[in-house]
Design an enzyme around this catalytic site. Sequence first.
Site, PDB file in Angstrom:
ATOM      1  N   HIS A   1       1.007  -1.302  -0.105  1.00 53.87           N
ATOM      2  CA  HIS A   1       0.076   0.064  -0.046  1.00 53.87           C
ATOM      3  C   HIS A   1       0.683   1.297  -0.068  1.00 53.87           C
ATOM      4  O   HIS A   1       1.573   1.404   1.046  1.00 53.87           O
ATOM      5  CB  HIS A   1      -0.813   0.176   1.285  1.00 53.87           C
TER       6      HIS A   1
ATOM      7  N   TYR B   1       3.913   7.058  11.181  1.00 56.56           N
ATOM      8  CA  TYR B   1       2.909   6.084  10.680  1.00 56.56           C
ATOM      9  C   TYR B   1       3.801   4.778   9.897  1.00 56.56           C
ATOM     10  O   TYR B   1       3.666   3.533  10.279  1.00 56.56           O
ATOM     11  CB  TYR B   1       1.721   6.537   9.475  1.00 56.56           C
TER      12      TYR B   1
ATOM     13  N   LYS C   1       0.636  -0.569  15.222  1.00 56.98           N
ATOM     14  CA  LYS C   1       1.896  -0.523  15.887  1.00 56.98           C
ATOM     15  C   LYS C   1       2.306  -1.585  16.630  1.00 56.98           C
ATOM     16  O   LYS C   1       3.626  -1.989  16.659  1.00 56.98           O
ATOM     17  CB  LYS C   1       2.295   0.956  16.399  1.00 56.98           C
TER      18      LYS C   1
ATOM     19  N   PRO D   1      -5.079  -0.147  18.813  1.00 59.85           N
ATOM     20  CA  PRO D   1      -4.627  -0.459  17.509  1.00 59.85           C
ATOM     21  C   PRO D   1      -4.703   0.586  16.418  1.00 59.85           C
ATOM     22  O   PRO D   1      -4.438   0.126  15.256  1.00 59.85           O
ATOM     23  CB  PRO D   1      -5.839  -1.688  17.209  1.00 59.85           C
TER      24      PRO D   1
ATOM     25  N   TYR E   1      -9.452   4.490   7.410  1.00 60.84           N
ATOM     26  CA  TYR E   1      -9.950   4.711   8.788  1.00 60.84           C
ATOM     27  C   TYR E   1     -11.141   5.696   8.406  1.00 60.84           C
ATOM     28  O   TYR E   1     -11.226   6.805   7.600  1.00 60.84           O
ATOM     29  CB  TYR E   1      -8.883   5.514   9.464  1.00 60.84           C
TER      30      TYR E   1
HETATM   31  P1  RFL Z   1       1.001 -12.161  21.641  1.00 58.60           P
HETATM   32  O1  RFL Z   1       0.683 -12.255  20.495  1.00 58.60           O
HETATM   33  O2  RFL Z   1       0.000 -11.571  22.688  1.00 58.60           O
HETATM   34  O3  RFL Z   1       1.570 -13.685  22.001  1.00 58.60           O
HETATM   35  C1  RFL Z   1       1.978 -14.015  23.533  1.00 58.60           C
HETATM   36  C2  RFL Z   1       1.848 -15.259  23.464  1.00 58.60           C
HETATM   37  O4  RFL Z   1       2.160 -15.686  24.766  1.00 58.60           O
HETATM   38  C3  RFL Z   1       1.225 -16.569  25.485  1.00 58.60           C
HETATM   39  N1  RFL Z   1       1.220 -16.639  26.632  1.00 58.60           N
HETATM   40  C4  RFL Z   1       1.732 -17.494  27.609  1.00 58.60           C
HETATM   41  N2  RFL Z   1       2.778 -18.521  27.133  1.00 58.60           N
HETATM   42  C5  RFL Z   1       3.466 -19.283  28.237  1.00 58.60           C
HETATM   43  N3  RFL Z   1       2.991 -18.977  29.640  1.00 58.60           N
HETATM   44  C6  RFL Z   1       2.156 -18.009  30.152  1.00 58.60           C
HETATM   45  N4  RFL Z   1       2.101 -17.706  31.141  1.00 58.60           N
HETATM   46  C7  RFL Z   1       1.643 -17.150  28.951  1.00 58.60           C
HETATM   47  N5  RFL Z   1       0.807 -16.081  28.905  1.00 58.60           N
HETATM   48  C8  RFL Z   1       0.865 -15.857  27.600  1.00 58.60           C
HETATM   49  C9  RFL Z   1       0.179 -16.349  24.576  1.00 58.60           C
HETATM   50  O5  RFL Z   1      -0.712 -17.489  24.516  1.00 58.60           O
HETATM   51  C10 RFL Z   1       0.533 -16.045  23.220  1.00 58.60           C
HETATM   52  O6  RFL Z   1       0.860 -17.078  22.406  1.00 58.60           O
HETATM   53  O7  RFL Z   1       2.193 -10.927  21.851  1.00 58.60           O
HETATM   54  P2  RFL Z   1       3.548 -10.852  20.962  1.00 58.60           P
HETATM   55  O8  RFL Z   1       4.279 -11.860  20.542  1.00 58.60           O
HETATM   56  O9  RFL Z   1       4.160  -9.718  21.843  1.00 58.60           O
HETATM   57  O10 RFL Z   1       2.803  -9.947  19.695  1.00 58.60           O
HETATM   58  C11 RFL Z   1       1.943  -8.719  20.085  1.00 58.60           C
HETATM   59  C12 RFL Z   1       0.844  -8.695  18.898  1.00 58.60           C
HETATM   60  O11 RFL Z   1       0.194  -9.885  18.906  1.00 58.60           O
HETATM   61  C13 RFL Z   1      -0.052  -7.513  19.130  1.00 58.60           C
HETATM   62  O12 RFL Z   1       0.883  -6.227  19.484  1.00 58.60           O
HETATM   63  C14 RFL Z   1      -0.811  -7.103  17.597  1.00 58.60           C
HETATM   64  O13 RFL Z   1      -1.566  -8.042  17.432  1.00 58.60           O
HETATM   65  C15 RFL Z   1      -1.279  -5.594  18.021  1.00 58.60           C
HETATM   66  N6  RFL Z   1      -2.257  -5.328  16.984  1.00 58.60           N
HETATM   67  C16 RFL Z   1      -1.931  -4.620  15.625  1.00 58.60           C
HETATM   68  N7  RFL Z   1      -0.344  -4.551  15.722  1.00 58.60           N
HETATM   69  C17 RFL Z   1       0.008  -4.235  14.414  1.00 58.60           C
HETATM   70  O14 RFL Z   1       1.327  -3.937  14.560  1.00 58.60           O
HETATM   71  N8  RFL Z   1      -0.688  -3.997  13.271  1.00 58.60           N
HETATM   72  C18 RFL Z   1      -1.931  -3.993  13.318  1.00 58.60           C
HETATM   73  O15 RFL Z   1      -2.610  -3.882  12.286  1.00 58.60           O
HETATM   74  C19 RFL Z   1      -2.478  -4.320  14.489  1.00 58.60           C
HETATM   75  N9  RFL Z   1      -3.819  -4.761  14.607  1.00 58.60           N
HETATM   76  C20 RFL Z   1      -3.421  -5.537  16.848  1.00 58.60           C
HETATM   77  C21 RFL Z   1      -4.443  -5.343  15.775  1.00 58.60           C
HETATM   78  C22 RFL Z   1      -4.196  -6.098  18.050  1.00 58.60           C
HETATM   79  C23 RFL Z   1      -5.648  -6.258  18.133  1.00 58.60           C
HETATM   80  N10 RFL Z   1      -6.163  -6.663  19.207  1.00 58.60           N
HETATM   81  C24 RFL Z   1      -6.822  -7.947  19.233  1.00 58.60           C
HETATM   82  C25 RFL Z   1      -5.763  -6.252  20.584  1.00 58.60           C
HETATM   83  C26 RFL Z   1      -5.991  -5.330  15.932  1.00 58.60           C
HETATM   84  C27 RFL Z   1      -6.286  -5.809  16.999  1.00 58.60           C
HETATM   85  C28 RFL Z   1      -8.062  -5.938  16.931  1.00 58.60           C
HETATM   86  C1  PHB Z   2      -6.237  -4.616  10.690  1.00 59.54           C
HETATM   87  O1  PHB Z   2      -6.224  -4.636   9.313  1.00 59.54           O
HETATM   88  O2  PHB Z   2      -6.423  -5.574  11.355  1.00 59.54           O
HETATM   89  C2  PHB Z   2      -5.803  -3.673  11.220  1.00 59.54           C
HETATM   90  C3  PHB Z   2      -5.409  -2.347  10.228  1.00 59.54           C
HETATM   91  C4  PHB Z   2      -5.025  -1.001  10.728  1.00 59.54           C
HETATM   92  C5  PHB Z   2      -5.044  -0.949  11.918  1.00 59.54           C
HETATM   93  C6  PHB Z   2      -5.699  -1.758  12.871  1.00 59.54           C
HETATM   94  C7  PHB Z   2      -5.883  -2.954  12.493  1.00 59.54           C
HETATM   95  O3  PHB Z   2      -4.749   0.461  12.374  1.00 59.54           O
END
Ligand code: RFL
Ligand code: PHB
Length: 390
Positions: free
Chosen positions: A72, A384, A296, A292, A200
């Site tokens: 993109h 961004y 980031k 989110p 957005y």
């Molecule tokens: P995770 O992915 O939470 O993984 C942590 C892992 O640890 C396990 N765990 C344990 N294991 C052993 N013992 C324990 N006591 C434990 N407790 C937990 C868990 O089961 C899990 O498998 O953390 P990690 O690896 O630091 O990754 C971070 C990302 O997952 C997170 O920052 C992103 O998903 C955030 N996020 C977004 N980030 C972006 O860069 N771009 C995006 O577009 C974006 N969109 C989002 C998002 C997060 C969202 N939610 C659900 C909060 C959109 C959403 C809706």
């Molecule tokens: C997504 O595709 O899940 C997404 C995209 C942009 C954001 C957050 C989540 O800022």
Amino acid sequence: MKTPVAIIGGGPAGLLLSQILDQAGIDSVVLERQSKEYVLARIRAGVLEWGTVEVLRQAGVGDRMDREGHLHDGTGIAWAGERYLTIDTKKYTGKPMMAYGQTAITEDLYAAREAKGGIVIDEAKNVALHDIASARPYVTFDKNGETSRIDCDFIAGCDGFHGISRQSIPNDALRTFEKVYPFGWLGIMSETPPLEDIIYANHPRGFALASQRNPTLSRYYIQCALDENLEDWPDDRYWKELKARFPEHIADKIVTGPSIEKSIAPLRSFVAEPMRYGNLFLAGDSAHIVPPTGAKGLNLAVSDVYYLSRGLTAHYNKGDTSGLNDYSNIALRRVWGAERLSWYLTSLLHRFPDQDEFDLRMQENALDHLATSENAMRNLCEQYVGLPFE
Ligand code: RFL
Ligand code: PHB
């Protein structure tokens, strides 16, 4: 068992760390609380910074991303009826963004670890960290009714916001900063073709976001109350509400269909400092959370792992501990930058319960400034697209 680096958490941060360490000839063991199937079914992030794309490629997990990911140049913001602006990161920074799902990245990382014979122990229950301030830390866990112990040099706490690693640090050794927002995001995934661009929307009915995973998989979000119930949101109601928040010409292009996932995520800003205690290093969501809106969270997890793997590699391969000693400071500089952007975009694009007319004019004026000032837009694009790695 004995390993140089015990990694708690088999999400993107933990798996990527074990993959990069393996490339440098350093063994590790990943302990994941959930089953592999559960981890691979989780739907989260979708937008990658260029720095993240490059780290994934260098880690040998970029092939499918390069085939299936969607580049993109610009991300849209719609507001005040028909107004529209493009966050054109390619024009202002030379770098595009990549739409490629976290679910796919986690699959790619699991496959890469398996191909290399990496040890990922899933369904590891009651993980506990011991003697983390000492030179001989160890980790215990239960699996199949048996308790095991792993002795290690270092522990990487990659277990997300609710994990055990950060909680194992004494309270007086950690400073935390937190902001909880008075709303959440209600997200759906549907097997329908997405809009061409990620868009957005700031709308009187609340924030909305149109995103994507691949040419036949769409991801949408709408701002919702924190006490909203998923049962109250059948697909028909969701699509109607989503479309009402976009300008008509955009809403008309949204292809609706049955949802295959629906979930509510709360919005929070959180940072724990420092990201190291003794021989425990925190990386990813275990140390910080961003709302989110700036996309980031995953990107920060990748930059933390990049810095941490560099520090560990210099320690093991050259006896140089400076990278480990600097880890927290270097990682936190990027973390705070992303915190500020995510907080700013969240403030700019959502409707807050206590917002008055003055606040609304501030939002509108900020958006107008972005739409009419190259300097303002360049500034936003720089943040961004992601700050460069140090
Ligand atoms: P995770 O992915 O939470 O993984 C942590 C892992 O640890 C396990 N765990 C344990 N294991 C052993 N013992 C324990 N006591 C434990 N407790 C937990 C868990 O089961 C899990 O498998 O953390 P990690 O690896 O630091 O990754 C971070 C990302 O997952 C997170 O920052 C992103 O998903 C955030 N996020 C977004 N980030 C972006 O860069 N771009 C995006 O577009 C974006 N969109 C989002 C998002 C997060 C969202 N939610 C659900 C909060 C959109 C959403 C809706
Ligand atoms: C997504 O595709 O899940 C997404 C995209 C942009 C954001 C957050 C989540 O800022």
